[in-house]
Scaffold this motif. Structure first.
Motif, PDB file in Angstrom:
ATOM      1  N   MET A   1       1.272  79.054 -11.577  1.00 22.78           N
ATOM      2  CA  MET A   1       0.436  78.268 -12.478  1.00 22.78           C
ATOM      3  C   MET A   1      -1.047  78.591 -12.299  1.00 22.78           C
ATOM      4  SD  MET A   1      -0.127  74.165 -12.617  1.00 22.78           S
ATOM      5  CE  MET A   1      -1.257  74.317 -11.237  1.00 22.78           C
TER       6      MET A   1
ATOM      7  N   GLU B   1       5.770  77.946  -7.631  1.00 24.02           N
ATOM      8  CA  GLU B   1       5.377  77.397  -8.927  1.00 24.02           C
ATOM      9  C   GLU B   1       3.862  77.187  -9.002  1.00 24.02           C
ATOM     10  OE1 GLU B   1       7.649  73.860  -9.191  1.00 24.02           O
ATOM     11  OE2 GLU B   1       9.519  74.871  -9.752  1.00 24.02           O
TER      12      GLU B   1
ATOM     13  N   THR C   1       4.867  70.876 -11.072  1.00 23.94           N
ATOM     14  CA  THR C   1       5.097  71.982 -10.135  1.00 23.94           C
ATOM     15  C   THR C   1       5.132  71.428  -8.720  1.00 23.94           C
ATOM     16  OG1 THR C   1       2.703  72.399 -10.163  1.00 23.94           O
ATOM     17  CG2 THR C   1       4.081  73.730 -11.620  1.00 23.94           C
TER      18      THR C   1
ATOM     19  N   GLU D   1      -0.769  68.012 -16.638  1.00 23.30           N
ATOM     20  CA  GLU D   1       0.650  67.670 -16.741  1.00 23.30           C
ATOM     21  C   GLU D   1       1.523  68.742 -16.095  1.00 23.30           C
ATOM     22  OE1 GLU D   1       1.965  64.866 -17.761  1.00 23.30           O
ATOM     23  OE2 GLU D   1      -0.049  64.071 -18.087  1.00 23.30           O
ATOM     24  N   LEU D   2       1.145  70.002 -16.287  1.00 24.50           N
ATOM     25  CA  LEU D   2       1.900  71.085 -15.653  1.00 24.50           C
ATOM     26  C   LEU D   2       1.754  71.045 -14.146  1.00 24.50           C
ATOM     27  CD1 LEU D   2       3.645  73.610 -16.083  1.00 24.50           C
ATOM     28  CD2 LEU D   2       1.534  74.942 -16.264  1.00 24.50           C
TER      29      LEU D   2
ATOM     30  N   TYR E   1      -2.849  71.330 -18.515  1.00 23.37           N
ATOM     31  CA  TYR E   1      -2.962  71.838 -17.154  1.00 23.37           C
ATOM     32  C   TYR E   1      -2.594  70.757 -16.140  1.00 23.37           C
ATOM     33  CZ  TYR E   1      -5.265  73.434 -12.868  1.00 23.37           C
ATOM     34  OH  TYR E   1      -5.544  73.769 -11.566  1.00 23.37           O
TER      35      TYR E   1
END
Length: 452
Positions: free
Chosen positions: A368, A364, A359, A354-355, A352
């Motif tokens: 997410m 984005e 973004t 890292e994502l 989570y």
């Protein structure tokens, strides 16, 4: 109930006598019980799913609108970068540095912008001492420390000789404690990264190691270990690694000769300490395993597994189970208690974060956050299965974490070191000194700096 009784033809019957305080929910002889609720149809499931998705979409939109990284990205070129070099007022500069420091941990693109924008890193280093307010200096130091986690930032700091300015600031006893602590962290990252690359045979890392040693990073990091407020275990590890890389390779003989006598003694002592351990294979194995456990976070999982084992065995024994049942319940509870943090903390939370760093637009971020909220429902279903397989996992989790934090306290780990005392000391030291004759308060830091 009266209408049901009348329909059943029992309106004139005498009621059944019950003990005082106990009344029947359904009258006697009221006929067959009401039928159970019908199972949920596919239309009902679709309706519930749509309602839940609607709520998750609103949650995603709310979180996307409050994202600190988006605020920093959208205002960096227009406001923040300009305000750093030509501040309009003290309050606005402090606010811009605060927004930048909060957004940097959440966006890789923002870190790259800070590195690639001309003279921003140098200006942040200067603001660590010249900013008009204490909080502004704190935010500038925190921004540099966070940006230095990017390899590109470490490369830029060494190439532009900015590490020399950082060494000068941390050696200044009048600098704020939190600023010195954050800049010590920057030097630690530079030293450990260069030593790691030099051990791997990277020519650029070898050159960086020589430049860091020539700038006095060795003595500077060693001095931080003598200050209880600023000493950190990772600083000690970086110093040991840097000394080992310099003292074990004959290519650095000229660099060692140019160092001061105290620094050469420091390198020799660390090399001798590392050499004494090379003969003890058990010590090397323990040190390597401990480094892997600490760096990988596996130590926490081991403590939770042990806590699950102990708690599962105790609860099973308290339930008077057999020996085999106790062993089976303890092992299952230990496995579940260990795997749950690995899956949730080590896997889902890491993915989570890292994502979130990757973004960079509102669309984005919205997608997410909405998907993360939608995953809570299947996650709840999985937790039902976990409870059925290991009903004692939560108690084992608590016991494991108590053991883990007790170990951190015993080893004086950096994870339990708080910056609250440093911030409080800086705030107390920056308070204006009252004038004895009852005149006006002391002048602002900016006016004092201008006068100097």
């Amino acid at each position: 109930l009266r209408k049901l009784a009348q329909k059943a033809g029992m309106a004139n019957r005498s009621p059944v006598r019950l003990p005082p305080g106990l009344a029947p929910l359904v009258p006697p002889d009221a006929g067959p019980a009401m039928p159970a609720a019908a199972p949920l149809t596919w239309r009902g499931r679709v309706a519930y799913t749509a309602a839940y998705a609607y709520i998750c979409a609103h949650v995603g939109g709310l979180l996307a609108n409050q994202s600190e990284s988006l605020v920093a990205l959208e205002t960096y070129d227009v406001v923040i970068a300009k305000e750093l070099f030509v501040p309009s007022d003290d309050e606005k500069l402090e606010k811009c540095l605060d927004v930048l420091a909060r957004g940097l941990p959440l966006s890789t693109l923002l870190r790259e912008k800070v590195v690639n924008t001309d003279s921003v890193l140098q200006k942040l280093i200067e603001l660590c001492q010249s900013a008009p307010t204490v909080k502004a200096r704190h935010h500038a130091a925190k921004a540099i420390d966070t940006t230095c986690a990017l390899p590109l930032a470490r490369r830029a700091l060494v190439d532009d000789n900015l590490h020399e300015q950082i060494v000068a600031i941390v050696r200044d006893p009048t600098a704020l404690l939190f600023v010195r602590k954050a800049l010590y962290s920057v030097l630690t990252q530079l030293a450990s990264g260069a030593a790691r690359g030099a051990e791997a045979g990277d020519a650029q890392a070898c050159a960086d190691l020589e430049r860091l040693a020539a700038a006095g990073v060795l003595s500077t990091l060693h001095a931080s270990l003598d200050d209880p407020a600023l000493a950190r275990q990772r600083t000690r590890g970086a110093l040991m690694r840097m000394c080992g890389a310099l003292g074990s390779d004959p290519r650095y003989a000229q660099t060692l000769a140019s160092l001061s006598a105290a620094e050469r003694e420091l390198v020799a002592a660390r090399v001798a300490e590392l050499g004494s351990r090379e003969g003890d294979q058990l010590a090397l194995l323990v040190d390597s395993a401990h480094a892997v456990l600490i760096e990988g976070g596996a130590l926490m999982y081991m403590h939770t597994a042990a806590g699950g084992l102990v708690w599962g065995a105790l609860e099973s024994a308290r339930a008077r189970m057999g020996a085999r049942a106790i062993v089976r319940a303890a092992l299952v509870n230990s496995a579940v208690t260990c795997m749950l943090p690995i899956t949730v903390v080590g896997g889902i939370v890491t993915a989570y974060h890292e994502l979130e760093k990757m973004t960079n637009t509102r669309a984005e971020k919205f997608a997410m956050y909405t998907c993360a909220a939608l995953m809570l429902y299947p996650g709840w279903r999985v937790m039902v299965l976990v409870e059925a397989a290991a009903p004692y996992w939560l108690g084992g989790h608590i016991v494991g974490f108590m053991s883990f934090f007790a170990w951190l306290r015993y080893t004086e780990s950096d994870l339990l070191r708080s910056d609250v005392q440093l911030l409080a000391a800086d705030a107390k030291a920056s308070q204006p000194t009252p004038v004895p004759d009852g005149g006006a308060a002391a002048e602002s830091p900016r006016k004092l700096a201008a006068a100097a």
